[in-house]
Design a protein around this motif. Structure first.
Motif, PDB file in Angstrom:
ATOM      1  N   THR A  22       0.699  -1.374  -0.005  1.00 15.87           N
ATOM      2  CA  THR A  22       0.004   0.036  -0.067  1.00 15.87           C
ATOM      3  C   THR A  22       0.854   1.067  -0.216  1.00 15.87           C
ATOM      4  OG1 THR A  22      -1.543  -1.079   1.246  1.00 15.87           O
ATOM      5  CG2 THR A  22      -1.825   1.213   1.393  1.00 15.87           C
ATOM      6  N   VAL A  23       2.006   1.394   0.936  1.00 14.30           N
ATOM      7  CA  VAL A  23       2.835   2.549   0.846  1.00 14.30           C
ATOM      8  C   VAL A  23       3.184   2.702  -0.389  1.00 14.30           C
ATOM      9  CG1 VAL A  23       4.954   3.203   1.965  1.00 14.30           C
ATOM     10  CG2 VAL A  23       3.441   2.075   3.269  1.00 14.30           C
ATOM     11  N   ASP A  36       2.855   1.438  -3.455  1.00 11.08           N
ATOM     12  CA  ASP A  36       1.828   1.921  -4.582  1.00 11.08           C
ATOM     13  C   ASP A  36       1.477   3.420  -4.574  1.00 11.08           C
ATOM     14  OD1 ASP A  36       1.482  -0.672  -5.433  1.00 11.08           O
ATOM     15  OD2 ASP A  36      -0.500  -0.981  -4.566  1.00 11.08           O
ATOM     16  N   ALA A  37       1.575   4.007  -3.336  1.00  8.59           N
ATOM     17  CA  ALA A  37       0.933   5.277  -3.231  1.00  8.59           C
ATOM     18  C   ALA A  37       2.312   6.179  -3.518  1.00  8.59           C
ATOM     19  CB  ALA A  37       0.566   5.798  -1.959  1.00  8.59           C
ATOM     20  N   ILE A  38       3.301   5.693  -3.405  1.00 13.14           N
ATOM     21  CA  ILE A  38       4.666   6.596  -3.698  1.00 13.14           C
ATOM     22  C   ILE A  38       5.026   6.539  -5.082  1.00 13.14           C
ATOM     23  CG2 ILE A  38       7.271   6.708  -3.269  1.00 13.14           C
ATOM     24  CD1 ILE A  38       6.557   5.719  -0.415  1.00 13.14           C
ATOM     25  N   SER A  80       4.829  -4.150  -4.389  1.00 11.64           N
ATOM     26  CA  SER A  80       3.829  -3.225  -4.836  1.00 11.64           C
ATOM     27  C   SER A  80       3.401  -3.521  -6.501  1.00 11.64           C
ATOM     28  CB  SER A  80       4.365  -1.965  -4.844  1.00 11.64           C
ATOM     29  OG  SER A  80       3.940  -0.949  -5.443  1.00 11.64           O
ATOM     30  N   GLN A 108       3.852   9.116   3.705  1.00 10.64           N
ATOM     31  CA  GLN A 108       2.921   7.675   3.951  1.00 10.64           C
ATOM     32  C   GLN A 108       3.329   7.268   5.160  1.00 10.64           C
ATOM     33  OE1 GLN A 108       0.640   6.575   1.636  1.00 10.64           O
ATOM     34  NE2 GLN A 108       1.224   8.456   0.700  1.00 10.64           N
TER      35      GLN A 108
END
Length: 216
Positions: free
Chosen positions: A12-13, A15-17, A76, A160
């Motif tokens: 999740t981390v 994917d966002a970055i 990711s 994040q």
């Protein structure tokens, strides 16, 4: 329970970055130097595992451009998609490295750049042991971490929320030794990622070799 609850938090981390990670860490001279060290010890066409391969750059790209057979593994899907597009000469797999098969002595080298930090200390120790066994005797590993004596602490990384576990520098080197590695050299530096929310962070790179079997 939703599908997201089953995913590793790191997925999740990162994917966002996404691509911002590559931009933030592109200026790390210590990372580049560790790759040059590894390239100087690889035979042509060596098989290399890149754990937590991210966007594929610089690690997988540098190794693939030098003619090596590179497998990148990352949790990711966003990172794996980026890497596959940016480094077509390497192979990438979206998976949790703790769960995939790693046959003994199946790689000539392994790279682990900052990809242990969201695992517990027990998980880091167990995974490192598996990675060492996956390298042929006499093969090499490059390990990089943020050398802090912290365990399951809350932090913010590039905007994040994360939970971080690590070891101090001496303890991390001892962990490598306990896993069956000789630490041939190390480099310590302080690096500030190119990101508006970044702060200077200590980095430790260990240059390691898996010892040959007794009597060889």
């Amino acid at each position: 329970m939703t599908e997201g609850d089953h995913r590793p938090r790191a997925a999740t981390v990162f994917d966002a970055i996404g691509a911002a990670y590559e931009q933030a860490f592109a200026g790390s001279a210590a990372h580049r130097a560790s790759l040059e060290w590894l390239l100087g010890r690889l035979e042509p066409g060596s098989r290399v595992l890149d754990v937590g391969s991210g966007t594929g750059r610089p690690t997988a790209q540098v190794l693939a451009d030098a003619g090596h057979d590179v497998l990148g593994v990352d949790v990711s899907p966003v990172m794996v998609e980026l890497a596959a597009r940016q480094v077509p000469d390497a192979s990438f797999r979206c998976a949790d490295i703790r769960e995939i098969s790693l046959p003994d002595a199946s790689f000539d080298a392994v790279c682990v750049y900052f990809s242990l930090l969201q695992l517990s200390r027990a998980e880091q120790s167990a995974l490192l042991g598996r990675l060492v066994r996956a390298v042929r005797p006499g093969g090499h590993l490059v390990l990089a971490t943020v050398p802090l004596d912290v365990e399951d602490v809350e932090a913010v990384f590039m905007g994040q929320p994360v939970r971080v576990t690590s070891f101090g520098a001496e303890e991390f080197a001892a962990l490598a030794g306990d896993a069956g590695l000789s630490v041939l050299g190390q480099e310590r530096s302080v690096f500030t990622p190119a990101h508006p929310e970044a702060i200077p962070e200590p980095h430790l790179f260990l240059y390691c070799r898996r010892e040959r079997d007794p009597g060889r």
